[in-house]
Design a protein around this motif. Structure first.
Motif, PDB file in Angstrom:
ATOM      1  N   ALA A 106       0.818  -1.214   0.000  1.00 16.24           N
ATOM      2  CA  ALA A 106       0.000   0.000   0.000  1.00 16.24           C
ATOM      3  C   ALA A 106       0.851   1.262   0.000  1.00 16.24           C
ATOM      4  CB  ALA A 106      -0.925  -0.009   1.222  1.00 16.24           C
ATOM      5  N   GLU A 107       2.037   1.186   0.607  1.00 12.35           N
ATOM      6  CA  GLU A 107       2.880   2.383   0.753  1.00 12.35           C
ATOM      7  C   GLU A 107       4.343   2.004   0.509  1.00 12.35           C
ATOM      8  OE1 GLU A 107       3.828   5.788   4.124  1.00 12.35           O
ATOM      9  OE2 GLU A 107       2.053   4.520   4.381  1.00 12.35           O
ATOM     10  N   PRO A 108       4.721   1.758  -0.761  1.00 14.65           N
ATOM     11  CA  PRO A 108       6.092   1.315  -1.059  1.00 14.65           C
ATOM     12  C   PRO A 108       7.162   2.317  -0.630  1.00 14.65           C
ATOM     13  CG  PRO A 108       4.865   1.821  -3.072  1.00 14.65           C
ATOM     14  CD  PRO A 108       3.877   1.807  -1.962  1.00 14.65           C
ATOM     15  N   GLN A 109       6.785   3.589  -0.487  1.00 13.69           N
ATOM     16  CA  GLN A 109       7.770   4.588  -0.060  1.00 13.69           C
ATOM     17  C   GLN A 109       8.227   4.357   1.384  1.00 13.69           C
ATOM     18  OE1 GLN A 109       4.641   5.177  -0.985  1.00 13.69           O
ATOM     19  NE2 GLN A 109       3.680   6.865   0.148  1.00 13.69           N
ATOM     20  N   TYR A 110       7.457   3.558   2.139  1.00 12.00           N
ATOM     21  CA  TYR A 110       7.847   3.252   3.513  1.00 12.00           C
ATOM     22  C   TYR A 110       9.132   2.430   3.528  1.00 12.00           C
ATOM     23  CZ  TYR A 110       7.044   2.500   8.520  1.00 12.00           C
ATOM     24  OH  TYR A 110       7.152   2.511   9.890  1.00 12.00           O
TER      25      TYR A 110
END
Length: 258
Positions: free
Chosen positions: A225-229
């Protein structure tokens, strides 16, 4: 008295460091007392130049100053020597599951070496002490061995005392503890974790974040959901071992897509 039964070498380790942060602190002394199945003992003790100043508050604890290590080798120079010395060994120590082993693995990674832990058993003597009596190494040494620990915070003295305590624990709890490494590793085992810093833990076979805003959430769900994490964690001040395990999870997700 129940003497510890060994099917392969048991390496009792103790580290003195610049501090307690696995990600940013460094080893300044390492002692490995390798006890063989025939009860012969091999010692490997070295001072290490951490490549950074040793804080005065830390020197006050173990007595090792910058001058003491200025001519010592960097860990990278002795890393392979220690990795070979620890080959095929189970590992014991005092608070080793939470500090010494994670710190050692981190130093190997900084040196560009992997240290395989998958087939090793870990025995934490502090965990036995806390589970059986609920209490520092000096106190444990006095309690189990009725001796005063001289040269406390000398890595070699601490490692030797740790092994004495382990054998005294087996004698005291003969009816409750089995004198073999398998049983002791199982007795001192903690919750399943993916990385040594316990930022990622296993729950029912699923990797879960164990910190921050996503604590209790599956790692794969968060990264999907949040690959930037993932990018944030790789740039942040997390231990290399944490980043290594996170990358393994992330890479498996990418490969699964392709």
């Amino acid at each position: 008295m129940s003497a510890l039964q060994l099917t392969r070498p048991l390496a009792v380790i103790d580290l003195e460091t610049t501090g307690t942060n696995v990600a940013t602190d460094r080893i300044i002394e390492i002692a490995v007392i390798k006890v063989m199945p025939d009860r012969s003992v091999q010692n490997k003790v070295k001072r290490i130049n951490p490549g950074m100043p040793i804080p005065a508050v830390t020197t006050a604890i173990h007595g090792i100053s910058d001058d003491d290590v200025k001519d010592a080798p960097f860990f990278k120079q002795v890393a392979n020597e220690y990795r070979q010395f620890l080959e095929n060994c189970d590992i014991a120590g005092y608070n080793s599951n939470r500090f010494d082993i994670p710190m050692l693995v981190e130093e190997f990674l900084r040196a560009g070496l992997t240290f395989d832990v998958s087939n090793r058993r870990f025995v934490d003597v502090q965990k036995i002490f806390h589970l059986m009596e609920k209490r520092t190494l000096s106190a444990a040494y006095k309690f189990y061995c009725d001796k005063d620990l001289t040269n406390a915070h000398s890595a070699e003295a601490d490692a030797l005392a740790t092994f004495e305590i382990l054998e005294a624990q087996l004698a005291r709890y003969e009816s409750q503890l089995k004198a073999d490494v398998d049983a002791l590793a199982a007795f001192t085992k903690e919750d399943d974790f993916v990385d040594f810093a316990r930022r990622i833990v296993m729950q029912n076979g699923v990797e879960m974040f164990n910190f921050g805003k996503y604590k209790g959430r599956p790692v794969r769900d968060v990264l999907k959901a949040e690959p930037q994490y993932y990018d944030w964690m790789m740039k942040a001040d997390f231990p290399l071992n944490t980043k290594q395990k996170l990358t393994e999870i992330y890479t498996s997700m990418v490969l699964k897509k392709s």
